[in-house]
Motif scaffolding. Structure first.
Motif, PDB file in Angstrom:
ATOM      1  N   ILE A 273      53.644  13.882  50.968  1.00  9.54           N
ATOM      2  CA  ILE A 273      52.218  14.094  50.195  1.00  9.54           C
ATOM      3  C   ILE A 273      52.902  14.585  49.183  1.00  9.54           C
ATOM      4  N   LEU A 274      52.597  16.231  49.625  1.00  9.54           N
ATOM      5  CA  LEU A 274      52.710  16.811  48.223  1.00  9.54           C
ATOM      6  C   LEU A 274      53.664  17.076  47.201  1.00  9.54           C
ATOM      7  N   GLU A 275      54.835  16.196  47.366  1.00 10.53           N
ATOM      8  CA  GLU A 275      55.251  15.951  46.416  1.00 10.53           C
ATOM      9  C   GLU A 275      55.780  14.319  45.548  1.00 10.53           C
ATOM     10  N   LEU A 276      54.510  14.051  46.264  1.00 11.32           N
ATOM     11  CA  LEU A 276      53.609  12.770  45.375  1.00 11.32           C
ATOM     12  C   LEU A 276      52.730  12.742  44.575  1.00 11.32           C
ATOM     13  N   ALA A 277      52.086  14.028  44.967  1.00  8.79           N
ATOM     14  CA  ALA A 277      50.632  15.176  44.431  1.00  8.79           C
ATOM     15  C   ALA A 277      51.299  15.449  42.872  1.00  8.79           C
ATOM     16  N   LYS A 278      52.913  16.299  42.916  1.00  7.31           N
ATOM     17  CA  LYS A 278      52.782  16.699  42.279  1.00  7.31           C
ATOM     18  C   LYS A 278      53.459  16.123  41.211  1.00  7.31           C
ATOM     19  N   GLU A 279      54.397  15.157  41.207  1.00  6.67           N
ATOM     20  CA  GLU A 279      54.683  14.287  40.933  1.00  6.67           C
ATOM     21  C   GLU A 279      53.600  13.519  39.367  1.00  6.67           C
TER      22      GLU A 279
ATOM     23  N   THR B  31      50.103  14.810  38.819  1.00  5.75           N
ATOM     24  CA  THR B  31      49.900  15.351  38.473  1.00  5.75           C
ATOM     25  C   THR B  31      50.718  16.684  36.999  1.00  5.75           C
ATOM     26  N   GLY B  32      51.624  15.979  37.615  1.00  5.81           N
ATOM     27  CA  GLY B  32      52.853  16.587  36.370  1.00  5.81           C
ATOM     28  C   GLY B  32      53.537  17.835  36.942  1.00  5.81           C
ATOM     29  N   GLU B  33      53.287  18.268  38.350  1.00  7.78           N
ATOM     30  CA  GLU B  33      53.680  19.845  38.111  1.00  7.78           C
ATOM     31  C   GLU B  33      55.096  19.099  38.899  1.00  7.78           C
ATOM     32  N   ALA B  34      55.781  18.595  38.552  1.00  6.34           N
ATOM     33  CA  ALA B  34      57.150  18.171  38.750  1.00  6.34           C
ATOM     34  C   ALA B  34      57.795  18.877  38.142  1.00  6.34           C
ATOM     35  N   GLN B  35      58.151  18.630  36.794  1.00  7.75           N
ATOM     36  CA  GLN B  35      58.874  18.789  35.986  1.00  7.75           C
ATOM     37  C   GLN B  35      59.000  20.561  35.736  1.00  7.75           C
TER      38      GLN B  35
END
Length: 77
Positions: free
Chosen positions: A65-71, A73-77
Motif C-alpha cells: 500500500i505504501l509503495e502504491l501510494a508513493k507511485e 503521488t510521484g515520490e517513487a522516482q
C-alpha cells in the motif's frame, strides 16, 4: 463478520426459546438459556478474532500500500 452473525442468530434463537415463542415448558426455557449462553460466547469471541485478523492483514499489505501510494503521488522516482 460471519462469526458475529452466526453468534447473533444463535443468541436470538435462544431468546425465542426462553420467551416461549416456539413452545412452552421448562425444557424450552433450559434450551433457550443454553443457546443464549453459547450465542453470547460466540459474539464475545468474535471481536478479538476480528482485531487479530485485521492486524495480520495490515502487516501483510502495508508495504504494498505504501509503495502504491508513493507511485501515485510521484515520490517513487
Amino acid at each position: 463478520m460471519t462469526l458475529g452473525i452466526i453468534g447473533t442468530l444463535i443468541f436470538g434463537t435462544g431468546m425465542c426459546f426462553g420467551l416461549s415463542v416456539f413452545g412452552t415448558g421448562v425444557i424450552f426455557m433450559v434450551i433457550g438459556v443454553l443457546l443464549g449462553i453459547v450465542g453470547a460466547a460466540v459474539c464475545i469471541i468474535n471481536y478479538p478474532l476480528y482485531k487479530k485478523l485485521l492486524k495480520k492483514g495490515k502487516e501483510k499489505y502495508a508495504f504494498e500500500i505504501l509503495e502504491l501510494a508513493k507511485e501515485i503521488t510521484g515520490e517513487a522516482q
